[in-house]
Design a protein around this motif. Structure first.
Motif, PDB file in Angstrom:
ATOM      1  N   THR A  56      -2.402   5.402  -2.754  1.00 35.08           N
ATOM      2  CA  THR A  56      -1.906   6.694  -3.226  1.00 35.08           C
ATOM      3  C   THR A  56      -0.999   6.589  -4.451  1.00 35.08           C
ATOM      4  OG1 THR A  56      -0.036   6.579  -1.692  1.00 35.08           O
ATOM      5  CG2 THR A  56      -2.043   7.713  -0.922  1.00 35.08           C
ATOM      6  N   PHE A  57      -0.713   5.362  -4.904  1.00 37.65           N
ATOM      7  CA  PHE A  57       0.192   5.160  -6.035  1.00 37.65           C
ATOM      8  C   PHE A  57      -0.533   5.402  -7.355  1.00 37.65           C
ATOM      9  CE2 PHE A  57       2.197   2.473  -9.279  1.00 37.65           C
ATOM     10  CZ  PHE A  57       3.506   2.929  -9.207  1.00 37.65           C
ATOM     11  N   LEU A  58       0.100   6.152  -8.244  1.00 36.21           N
ATOM     12  CA  LEU A  58      -0.454   6.395  -9.578  1.00 36.21           C
ATOM     13  C   LEU A  58       0.461   5.727 -10.588  1.00 36.21           C
ATOM     14  CD1 LEU A  58      -2.523   7.738 -11.425  1.00 36.21           C
ATOM     15  CD2 LEU A  58      -1.097   9.785 -11.412  1.00 36.21           C
ATOM     16  N   GLY A  59       0.058   4.574 -11.090  1.00 37.23           N
ATOM     17  CA  GLY A  59       0.852   3.845 -12.071  1.00 37.23           C
ATOM     18  C   GLY A  59       0.258   2.482 -12.347  1.00 37.23           C
ATOM     19  N   GLU A  60       0.898   1.775 -13.276  1.00 42.60           N
ATOM     20  CA  GLU A  60       0.398   0.459 -13.685  1.00 42.60           C
ATOM     21  C   GLU A  60       0.232  -0.459 -12.485  1.00 42.60           C
ATOM     22  OE1 GLU A  60       2.785  -1.229 -16.804  1.00 42.60           O
ATOM     23  OE2 GLU A  60       2.424   0.464 -18.121  1.00 42.60           O
ATOM     24  N   PRO A  61      -0.821  -1.222 -12.485  1.00 45.95           N
ATOM     25  CA  PRO A  61      -1.846  -1.448 -13.504  1.00 45.95           C
ATOM     26  C   PRO A  61      -3.033  -0.500 -13.405  1.00 45.95           C
ATOM     27  CG  PRO A  61      -2.225  -3.010 -11.754  1.00 45.95           C
ATOM     28  CD  PRO A  61      -0.998  -2.192 -11.374  1.00 45.95           C
ATOM     29  N   TYR A  62      -2.893   0.582 -12.645  1.00 43.67           N
ATOM     30  CA  TYR A  62      -3.978   1.544 -12.427  1.00 43.67           C
ATOM     31  C   TYR A  62      -5.179   0.877 -11.769  1.00 43.67           C
ATOM     32  CZ  TYR A  62      -1.001   4.581 -15.077  1.00 43.67           C
ATOM     33  OH  TYR A  62       0.078   5.313 -15.498  1.00 43.67           O
ATOM     34  N   ILE A  63      -4.870  -0.069 -10.907  1.00 42.62           N
ATOM     35  CA  ILE A  63      -5.851  -0.703 -10.023  1.00 42.62           C
ATOM     36  C   ILE A  63      -5.271  -0.539  -8.623  1.00 42.62           C
ATOM     37  CG2 ILE A  63      -6.983  -2.852  -9.331  1.00 42.62           C
ATOM     38  CD1 ILE A  63      -6.562  -3.815 -12.244  1.00 42.62           C
ATOM     39  N   ASN A  64      -5.990   0.140  -7.755  1.00 41.21           N
ATOM     40  CA  ASN A  64      -5.473   0.423  -6.425  1.00 41.21           C
ATOM     41  C   ASN A  64      -6.330  -0.237  -5.353  1.00 41.21           C
ATOM     42  OD1 ASN A  64      -4.128   2.194  -8.163  1.00 41.21           O
ATOM     43  ND2 ASN A  64      -3.765   3.642  -6.527  1.00 41.21           N
ATOM     44  N   ALA A  65      -5.689  -0.704  -4.309  1.00 37.04           N
ATOM     45  CA  ALA A  65      -6.361  -1.324  -3.170  1.00 37.04           C
ATOM     46  C   ALA A  65      -6.642  -0.251  -2.131  1.00 37.04           C
ATOM     47  CB  ALA A  65      -5.494  -2.437  -2.590  1.00 37.04           C
ATOM     48  N   CYS A  66      -7.814   0.357  -2.226  1.00 35.11           N
ATOM     49  CA  CYS A  66      -8.167   1.472  -1.338  1.00 35.11           C
ATOM     50  C   CYS A  66      -9.243   1.100  -0.324  1.00 35.11           C
ATOM     51  CB  CYS A  66      -8.649   2.664  -2.172  1.00 35.11           C
ATOM     52  SG  CYS A  66      -7.408   3.306  -3.299  1.00 35.11           S
ATOM     53  N   GLY A  67      -9.563  -0.196  -0.240  1.00 31.13           N
ATOM     54  CA  GLY A  67     -10.597  -0.604   0.703  1.00 31.13           C
ATOM     55  C   GLY A  67     -11.989  -0.199   0.255  1.00 31.13           C
ATOM     56  N   TYR A  68     -12.179  -0.013  -1.046  1.00 27.84           N
ATOM     57  CA  TYR A  68     -13.473   0.418  -1.579  1.00 27.84           C
ATOM     58  C   TYR A  68     -13.802  -0.419  -2.812  1.00 27.84           C
ATOM     59  CZ  TYR A  68     -17.055   3.379  -3.658  1.00 27.84           C
ATOM     60  OH  TYR A  68     -18.221   3.840  -4.192  1.00 27.84           O
ATOM     61  N   ASP A  69     -14.981  -0.971  -2.865  1.00 35.36           N
ATOM     62  CA  ASP A  69     -15.456  -1.747  -4.000  1.00 35.36           C
ATOM     63  C   ASP A  69     -16.142  -0.801  -4.984  1.00 35.36           C
ATOM     64  OD1 ASP A  69     -16.591  -3.603  -5.760  1.00 35.36           O
ATOM     65  OD2 ASP A  69     -18.266  -4.025  -4.410  1.00 35.36           O
ATOM     66  N   ALA A  70     -15.391  -0.241  -5.931  1.00 30.22           N
ATOM     67  CA  ALA A  70     -15.950   0.724  -6.876  1.00 30.22           C
ATOM     68  C   ALA A  70     -16.924   0.085  -7.859  1.00 30.22           C
ATOM     69  CB  ALA A  70     -14.827   1.421  -7.639  1.00 30.22           C
ATOM     70  N   VAL A  71     -16.686  -1.166  -8.232  1.00 30.67           N
ATOM     71  CA  VAL A  71     -17.542  -1.839  -9.202  1.00 30.67           C
ATOM     72  C   VAL A  71     -18.955  -2.010  -8.652  1.00 30.67           C
ATOM     73  CG1 VAL A  71     -17.911  -4.021 -10.434  1.00 30.67           C
ATOM     74  CG2 VAL A  71     -15.668  -2.954 -10.448  1.00 30.67           C
TER      75      VAL A  71
END
Length: 184
Positions: free
Chosen positions: A7-22
């Motif tokens: 839920t954090f919005l800030g640097e490095p703008y990479i979040n650990a959400c349990g989802y592999d977006a790539v």
């Protein structure tokens, strides 16, 4: 598994959400033909080589790195299967390897967040499993581009959104170099 709380919005703008977006993105781009990396590999930063290269040589006459808003260096990720024994720079010799270009987001330049984008955005495990060389060109902060974004609004000129735009021309020259297999 790397990054800020989801839920954090800030640097490095990479979040650990349990989802592999790539993964889903690359599967879509490559017609669902890619091999999925192991869960263990998805937690890592790859087994290939990260090569830093100078971007200045790809600049057109009449431009400076400042006016083009391009950082002095970019990164090339080369999976082990794509490395040549003579590789010293921006090239790969294995013809079966494909090239993927990964543009960072705003506020994700090397001077801003260091190695975090290219090492932890999730590309390397997929690249390793699928012989994908990944080019990470780098934009930079300047007076017209305070967040280090790629030009999506015209700060480099009216051609910004076409293949005539300076950043796209530089990216194309980098791609051509990698695909040529030559270390110039």
């Amino acid at each position: 598994s790397y990054g800020n709380n989801c839920t954090f919005l800030g640097e490095p703008y990479i979040n650990a959400c349990g989802y592999d977006a790539v993964g889903p993105m690359l599967q879509h781009l490559y017609d669902q033909s890619l091999k999925t990396p192991s869960e263990e590999a998805l937690k890592g930063t790859g087994t290939g080589t990260y090569v830093e290269f100078g971007q200045t040589e790809f600049l057109d006459i009449g431009w400076t790195m400042e006016t083009a808003a391009m950082y002095k260096s970019g990164i090339l990720y080369v999976p082990k299967e794509c490395e040549s024994s003579t590789k010293t720079g921006l090239s790969t010799s294995k013809s079966s390897c494909r090239l993927h270009v990964a543009y960072h987001g705003c506020k994700q330049t090397i001077p801003t967040i260091g190695t975090q984008y290219y090492m932890h955005s999730g590309y390397a495990p997929w690249a390793d499993s699928n012989d994908l060389v990944v080019l990470f060109p780098q934009a930079k902060v300047n007076l017209n581009n305070p967040d280090g974004c790629w030009d999506w609004w015209g700060y480099t000129g009216v051609d910004y959104a076409s293949d005539l735009g300076i950043q796209m021309r530089m990216s194309k020259k980098m791609m051509d170099r990698v695909l040529s297999g030559k270390d110039e």
